[in-house]
Write an enzyme that holds these catalytic residues in place. Structure first.
Site, short mmCIF file in Angstrom:
data_model
loop_
_atom_site.label_atom_id
_atom_site.label_comp_id
_atom_site.label_asym_id
_atom_site.label_seq_id
_atom_site.Cartn_x
_atom_site.Cartn_y
_atom_site.Cartn_z
N CYS A 294 2.05 -9.10 -0.62
CA CYS A 294 1.88 -7.78 -0.05
C CYS A 294 0.76 -7.07 -0.80
O CYS A 294 0.67 -7.17 -2.03
CB CYS A 294 3.17 -6.97 -0.15
SG CYS A 294 3.01 -5.30 0.54
N ASP B 296 -3.00 1.80 7.50
CA ASP B 296 -2.35 0.97 6.49
C ASP B 296 -3.38 -0.04 5.98
O ASP B 296 -4.41 -0.28 6.61
CB ASP B 296 -1.14 0.24 7.10
CG ASP B 296 -0.12 -0.19 6.06
OD1 ASP B 296 -0.40 -0.06 4.85
OD2 ASP B 296 0.97 -0.65 6.46
N ASN B 297 -3.10 -0.60 4.81
CA ASN B 297 -3.90 -1.69 4.25
C ASN B 297 -5.38 -1.33 4.10
O ASN B 297 -6.27 -2.01 4.61
CB ASN B 297 -3.73 -2.95 5.11
CG ASN B 297 -2.29 -3.43 5.12
OD1 ASN B 297 -1.69 -3.63 4.07
ND2 ASN B 297 -1.73 -3.60 6.29
#
Length: 553
Positions: free
Chosen positions: A176, A311-312
């Site tokens: 992750c 996100d990310n």
């Protein structure tokens, strides 16, 4: 996509263990194979243990050694009581996993020492999990995923039809992007929850190469608009189904081993890991590997999915959440993250481990893991006992063999045997790794609003102590995962963004207080209250924006 330029349209016949990859060509259509399972045109359904398990099992025997049968074990022995009365109460889960976001949604990692102890291949039951919401209930026989967009032959595939393509089994480490985030949160709160140092696991994935599916559907070239491949999952989230994308070059690159996986460690995928089919992109962050896949679309532009933008990403340190929203930082392409960065962690000495000082000649074997992204090999791991002034080279173990293009998709393990007396001469030890591109880890944390890709030196503090009446040393890691208190890091600012603190709900009194009975009445979508650190908060207006949906609140 000229095969002479991008490689063969199908894997090689047979197996090639020397390259760390097993490939298999399926039987002829309509003919029962050696395991007795008929292909799509036949009548028999695929069994829980089928022919793909053979190639995965051979890889597991090679990589996991004596622990290969353990790696094949099914997840958990039963349902976890913590899932009761949540949308996920039907799923089997291992109670040893550390939960990071309460009961729901399910986000977890194994304890660091346990994850390291299990070795190169992680049992599926202990593989970390990142879920944004409830796990969809899907069925092998009825699930479909479609391939469309800039292709000549749009198609919809059943799972049995997917099995008709050549399959490949590859050991791949998933990480992750928030691995080690809690260290960042101790400096300044990010937008993410508290991942510890084990948001990483390594298993054998079996599936079909994405490029084979795209070629079968007649993917067009870039000049005709085939620039991105977008993936969409089946999970029902507040902002729509989870989705993201990759550039067409990556999807079609035979060296990248991008697959649509339907097995993990020789068994069908489990619900938490994307059953019945998911994307696996070796060397990339886990957030790009869409689970519960329902659509692949070839497009002229990148995914427009909410989660693809919000996100990310690793934004500059001066950009907080408010600035990111007001100035459009989420949409700046330079800050999207795909490849993993170099990282390493100390697993032993473990957090709160005690070492006696009763034998001056005694030695201690330090241990940990390291990894890098993009297929880059970790070439050295070093330990410092003097805050980085000098370094000692550890012994690295690379169980993985690279693919036929020389790329490494998994973690490695390191060890360093030192005299216990060396610990007595310092207050901390730290570790850093280097990869074959000479990337290494920075000394200090670089904070970012998403709390992602933290890879500063992993530091373990050393404290004098006593054990059974004898002098000893106690080791302390920077953090422990989740909301559990522990670790040597302290928050530098209680209110880092200078914002007014949230006001608790009030019942009109100057010094408001509530009984549990009063709070318990507010348990529905029209009025939802929670208790946090002794204060009552009204979350009603936030329900629609909560990433995990309304159920957890």
């Amino acid at each position: 996509w000229n095969p002479s330029r991008y490689g063969s349209t199908s894997p090689r016949d047979g197996h090639n263990w020397s390259m760390g990859v097993a490939t298999r060509t399926p039987p002829s259509e309509g003919v029962a194979d050696t395991m007795g399972r008929k292909t799509v045109e036949g009548t028999a359904q695929p069994s829980e243990r089928h022919e793909h398990e053979n190639e995965a099992t051979e890889l597991l025997e090679h990589y996991a050694g004596a622990q290969w049968e353990q790696a094949l074990a099914t997840p958990g022995t039963g349902k976890d009581d913590r899932d009761k009365d949540t949308p996920d109460e039907w799923i089997k889960r291992d109670p040893r996993l550390v939960r990071l976001t309460g009961r729901h949604p399910f986000n977890c990692e194994p304890p660091l020492t346990l994850g390291h102890q299990k070795g190169f291949i992680t049992p599926v039951s202990l593989h970390f999990v990142r879920n944004h919401g409830p796990v969809p209930k899907l069925d092998w026989d009825t699930h479909r995923f479609q391939v469309d967009g800039v292709v000549d032959r749009p198609a919809e595939f059943t799972m049995d039809e997917l099995l008709q393509f050549p399959t490949v089994s590859i050991p791949v480490m998933l990480v992750c992007a928030g691995n080690r985030r809690k260290e960042e949160n101790m400096v300044k709160q990010s937008k993410g929850f508290n991942w510890g140092a084990c948001a990483t696991s390594c298993t054998v994935w079996t599936g079909v190469r994405l490029r084979d599916i795209l070629l079968h559907c007649g993917v067009k070239d870039k000049e005709q608009g085939a620039r991105y491949v977008c993936f969409t999952g089946s999970d029902d989230l507040p902002q729509g189904n989870y989705g993201t994308s990759m550039k067409i070059e990556k999807a079609m690159d035979p060296t990248s081993d991008v697959i649509l996986a339907f097995e993990q460690n020789g068994r069908r995928l489990t619900p938490d890991h994307g059953y019945p089919v998911r994307v696996i992109i070796p060397g990339w962050i886990g957030g790009r590997m869409v689970k519960w896949l329902r659509r692949i679309e070839v497009t002229p532009q990148e995914s427009q999915n909410f989660y693809h933008f919000f996100d990310n990403r690793v934004l500059p340190s001066h950009v907080d959440a408010e600035k990111a929203n007001s100035e459009g930082w989420w949409y700046k392409p330079d800050y999207i993250i795909n490849d993993l960065n170099i990282n390493s962690v100390i697993a032993h000495p473990a957090h709160d481990e005690m070492v006696k000082l009763d034998d001056p000649s005694r030695t201690y074997v330090m241990k940990g893991y390291a990894y890098s992204g993009g297929g880059r090999k970790v070439i050295r791991v070093e330990i410092s006992f003097d805050d980085g002034y000098s370094w000692q080279l550890s012994k690295i173990s690379h169980p993985e063999r690279p693919n036929m293009y020389g790329k490494y998709w998994c973690w490695c393990f390191w060890e360093l045997e030192v005299p216990v007396s060396q610990f007595m001469e310092c207050r901390e030890v730290c570790v850093r790794a280097w990869d074959e591109s000479m990337n290494t880890q920075p000394k200090d944390i670089t904070w970012n609003v998403m709390g992602m890709l933290n890879n500063c030196y992993f530091r373990v503090k050393i404290h004098p102590s006593t054990l059974e009446g004898k002098f000893a040393l106690r080791f302390e890691h920077p953090t422990v995962p989740g909301n559990t208190v522990g670790g040597w890091m302290k928050r530098l600012e209680e209110n880092p963004e200078g914002k007014p603190k949230e006001e608790p709900a009030t019942n009109g009194k100057s010094n408001p207080s509530f009984s549990m009975e009063e709070v318990a009445k507010h348990d529905h979508e029209d009025s939802s209250w929670i208790i946090f650190k002794g204060q009552v908060f009204d979350c009603t207006t936030y329900l629609k924006d909560h990433p995990g949906g309304t159920a957890s609140i």
